[in-house]
Design a protein around this motif. Structure first.
Motif, short mmCIF file in Angstrom:
data_model
loop_
_atom_site.label_atom_id
_atom_site.label_comp_id
_atom_site.label_asym_id
_atom_site.label_seq_id
_atom_site.Cartn_x
_atom_site.Cartn_y
_atom_site.Cartn_z
N PHE A 118 58.32 1.47 -5.22
CA PHE A 118 57.49 0.34 -5.67
C PHE A 118 57.99 -0.19 -6.99
N TYR A 119 58.23 0.69 -7.91
CA TYR A 119 58.69 0.28 -9.23
C TYR A 119 59.98 -0.52 -9.12
N SER A 120 60.93 -0.01 -8.36
CA SER A 120 62.21 -0.71 -8.20
C SER A 120 62.03 -2.05 -7.49
N GLY A 121 61.19 -2.07 -6.47
CA GLY A 121 60.96 -3.30 -5.73
C GLY A 121 60.27 -4.36 -6.56
N LEU A 122 59.26 -3.95 -7.32
CA LEU A 122 58.52 -4.91 -8.14
C LEU A 122 59.38 -5.45 -9.28
N ARG A 123 60.33 -4.65 -9.73
CA ARG A 123 61.26 -5.10 -10.79
C ARG A 123 62.44 -5.88 -10.20
N MET A 124 62.43 -6.00 -8.88
CA MET A 124 63.51 -6.69 -8.15
C MET A 124 64.87 -6.04 -8.38
N ASN A 125 64.86 -4.73 -8.57
CA ASN A 125 66.10 -3.96 -8.62
C ASN A 125 66.43 -3.60 -7.17
N VAL A 126 66.97 -4.57 -6.45
CA VAL A 126 67.14 -4.49 -5.00
C VAL A 126 68.04 -3.32 -4.59
N ALA A 127 69.15 -3.13 -5.29
CA ALA A 127 70.07 -2.05 -4.91
C ALA A 127 69.38 -0.69 -5.00
N ARG A 128 68.68 -0.45 -6.10
CA ARG A 128 67.98 0.84 -6.27
C ARG A 128 66.84 0.96 -5.27
N HIS A 129 66.11 -0.14 -5.06
CA HIS A 129 65.00 -0.15 -4.11
C HIS A 129 65.50 0.23 -2.71
N ARG A 130 66.60 -0.36 -2.29
CA ARG A 130 67.15 -0.05 -0.96
C ARG A 130 67.55 1.42 -0.85
N ARG A 131 68.18 1.96 -1.88
CA ARG A 131 68.57 3.38 -1.85
C ARG A 131 67.34 4.29 -1.72
#
Length: 179
Positions: free
Chosen positions: A137-150
């Motif tokens: 959630f944190y990665s997705g909400l910050r739009m850190n797409v690469a980390r969110h996908r991992r």
């Protein structure tokens, strides 16, 4: 806040929730003193939890479909709704187990082993999924797409497994409820 602070907060929340669930499972704490009457609405909570888990399962799959269609806004909304429902599940679960009500599976034969396999994997993965979901959630909400996908490569299947097996555990044990 930087990532290090967020990680510490997520770790603290995850440890706290895990500790609360362990304490409740050990029956150390009860919301109601021994001999007191448990309100009738408490007995509906396991069914409510199964309904919430089934809904979360559907929403998670819908969220996957939305992100594959590149509909990011709907994907986010579905995940936020799923997270809120999962949080309500956790509150309901804690209330039910804080009553001291004990449930025992009564099946026999191969089905008993299947039930306990599902239950044990469900419990272990339920403990693991919270920090994974929070980090995702944190990665997705910050739009850190690469980390969110991992992260989602792990958190999505684990979260989906936990919600689906939560329903299965309920369906398998509910015939043996004594309340």
């Amino acid at each position: 806040m930087n990532d290090k602070v967020i990680f510490r907060i997520i770790t603290a929340i995850s440890i706290f929730v895990f500790a609360v669930v362990l304490i409740l499972q050990s029956r150390v704490i009860s919301l109601f003193p021994p001999g007191s009457e448990i309100p009738s609405w408490v007995f509906f909570l396991p069914r409510l939890n199964a309904i919430i888990n089934a809904t979360c399962s559907i929403l998670l799959v819908a969220s996957l479909i939305q992100i594959r269609s590149r509909n990011i806004k709907t994907h986010k909304i579905l995940n936020i709704i799923t997270f809120v429902l999962s949080s309500l599940f956790l509150v309901s679960y804690i209330i039910f187990h804080a009553t001291g009500i004990q449930t025992t599976y009564g099946g026999a034969g191969a089905v008993r082993y299947i039930y306990y396999f599902i239950l044990i994997t469900h419990i272990i993965l339920a403990a693991v999924v919270l920090p994974l979901v929070l980090l995702s959630f944190y990665s997705g909400l910050r739009m850190n797409v690469a980390r969110h996908r991992r992260l989602v490569r792990w958190s999505f299947p684990v979260w989906l497994y936990v919600t689906v097996t939560g329903v299965l555990v309920y369906l398998m044990i509910s015939p043996y409820y004594t309340f």
